[in-house]
Enzyme design. Structure first.
Site, PDB file in Angstrom:
ATOM      1  CB  ILE A  32      -0.953  -0.025   1.234  1.00 22.74           C
ATOM      2  CG1 ILE A  32      -2.180   0.836   0.984  1.00 22.74           C
ATOM      3  CG2 ILE A  32      -0.249   0.356   2.514  1.00 22.74           C
ATOM      4  CD1 ILE A  32      -3.300   0.581   1.968  1.00 22.74           C
ATOM      5  CG  ASN A  86      11.651  -5.606   6.886  1.00 18.00           C
ATOM      6  OD1 ASN A  86      12.853  -5.591   6.626  1.00 18.00           O
ATOM      7  ND2 ASN A  86      10.787  -4.811   6.276  1.00 18.00           N
ATOM      8  CG  HIS A  99       5.139  -9.251   5.011  1.00 16.44           C
ATOM      9  ND1 HIS A  99       4.741  -9.361   6.325  1.00 16.44           N
ATOM     10  CD2 HIS A  99       5.868  -8.120   4.928  1.00 16.44           C
ATOM     11  CE1 HIS A  99       5.205  -8.335   7.010  1.00 16.44           C
ATOM     12  NE2 HIS A  99       5.910  -7.566   6.192  1.00 16.44           N
TER      13      HIS A  99
HETATM   14  P1  5GP Z   1       6.931  -4.917   7.491  1.00 10.50           P
HETATM   15  O1  5GP Z   1       7.431  -3.617   8.068  1.00 10.50           O
HETATM   16  O2  5GP Z   1       6.078  -5.680   8.480  1.00 10.50           O
HETATM   17  O3  5GP Z   1       8.027  -5.755   6.892  1.00 10.50           O
HETATM   18  O4  5GP Z   1       6.038  -4.512   6.238  1.00 10.50           O
HETATM   19  C1  5GP Z   1       4.661  -4.337   6.296  1.00 10.50           C
HETATM   20  C2  5GP Z   1       4.272  -3.763   4.961  1.00 10.50           C
HETATM   21  O5  5GP Z   1       2.868  -3.878   4.826  1.00 10.50           O
HETATM   22  C3  5GP Z   1       4.620  -2.278   4.802  1.00 10.50           C
HETATM   23  O6  5GP Z   1       5.481  -2.114   3.684  1.00 10.50           O
HETATM   24  C4  5GP Z   1       3.259  -1.601   4.615  1.00 10.50           C
HETATM   25  O7  5GP Z   1       3.302  -0.537   3.671  1.00 10.50           O
HETATM   26  C5  5GP Z   1       2.383  -2.757   4.131  1.00 10.50           C
HETATM   27  N1  5GP Z   1       0.977  -2.631   4.502  1.00 10.50           N
HETATM   28  C6  5GP Z   1       0.478  -2.285   5.725  1.00 10.50           C
HETATM   29  N2  5GP Z   1      -0.860  -2.304   5.702  1.00 10.50           N
HETATM   30  C7  5GP Z   1      -1.217  -2.680   4.432  1.00 10.50           C
HETATM   31  C8  5GP Z   1      -2.495  -2.884   3.803  1.00 10.50           C
HETATM   32  O8  5GP Z   1      -3.569  -2.733   4.393  1.00 10.50           O
HETATM   33  N3  5GP Z   1      -2.473  -3.266   2.505  1.00 10.50           N
HETATM   34  C9  5GP Z   1      -1.303  -3.434   1.815  1.00 10.50           C
HETATM   35  N4  5GP Z   1      -1.405  -3.803   0.520  1.00 10.50           N
HETATM   36  N5  5GP Z   1      -0.093  -3.260   2.387  1.00 10.50           N
HETATM   37  C10 5GP Z   1      -0.060  -2.883   3.678  1.00 10.50           C
END
Ligand code: 5GP
Ligand code: ZN
Length: 115
Positions: A32, A86, A99
């Site tokens: 997003i 991460n 992810h």
């Molecule tokens: P992390 O920091 O956990 O590795 O990455 C989480 C990722 O999820 C971030 O890059 C953030 O932009 C993405 N993200 C968070 N909420 C949403 C959402 O509701 N939809 C999508 N498509 N991505 C999201």
């Protein structure tokens, strides 16, 4: 499925996402808040909190990597890309459904901020 988990809810279709590719065991959708021209998240359908838990399910781990490779192909990342998991506080993990970030589409610079 965990009802409180954002990415389980994306898998279930309860929260909309821009899906790039889906298999029986994985879903790939656009981040997003993209940090590169291509920024796609690849997740297992089954809930695993982080890459350590994913590693305990080798079939799911292999499926996530295969989907990451397929996303790179679909997105035309022929000049290269990164796959990032991460993990935990120091890794900056914010969503606790594992992810793989697949990022590319331009030179990505130093591997870590501040280098
Ligand atoms: P992390 O920091 O956990 O590795 O990455 C989480 C990722 O999820 C971030 O890059 C953030 O932009 C993405 N993200 C968070 N909420 C949403 C959402 O509701 N939809 C999508 N498509 N991505 C999201
Ligand atoms: Zn989940």
């Amino acid at each position: 499925m965990e009802n409180s988990c954002l990415f389980c809810r994306i898998v279930a279709g309860e929260i909309p996402a821009s899906i790039v590719h889906r298999t029986g065991t994985t879903v790939a959708f656009r981040d997003i808040d993209p940090k590169a021209p291509t920024h796609v998240l690849v997740i297992p359908v089954a809930h695993h909190a982080n890459v350590v838990e994913l590693a305990a399910d080798p079939a799911a781990a292999a499926d996530v990597l295969a989907t990451a490779a397929r996303v790179a192909e679909i997105e035309g990342l022929d000049d290269g890309f990164r796959v990032i998991f991460n993990t935990g506080a120091h890794g900056g993990q914010e969503v606790f459904h594992v992810h793989a970030h697949v990022v590319g589409g331009a030179p990505l610079g130093p591997m870590l901020a501040g280098q």
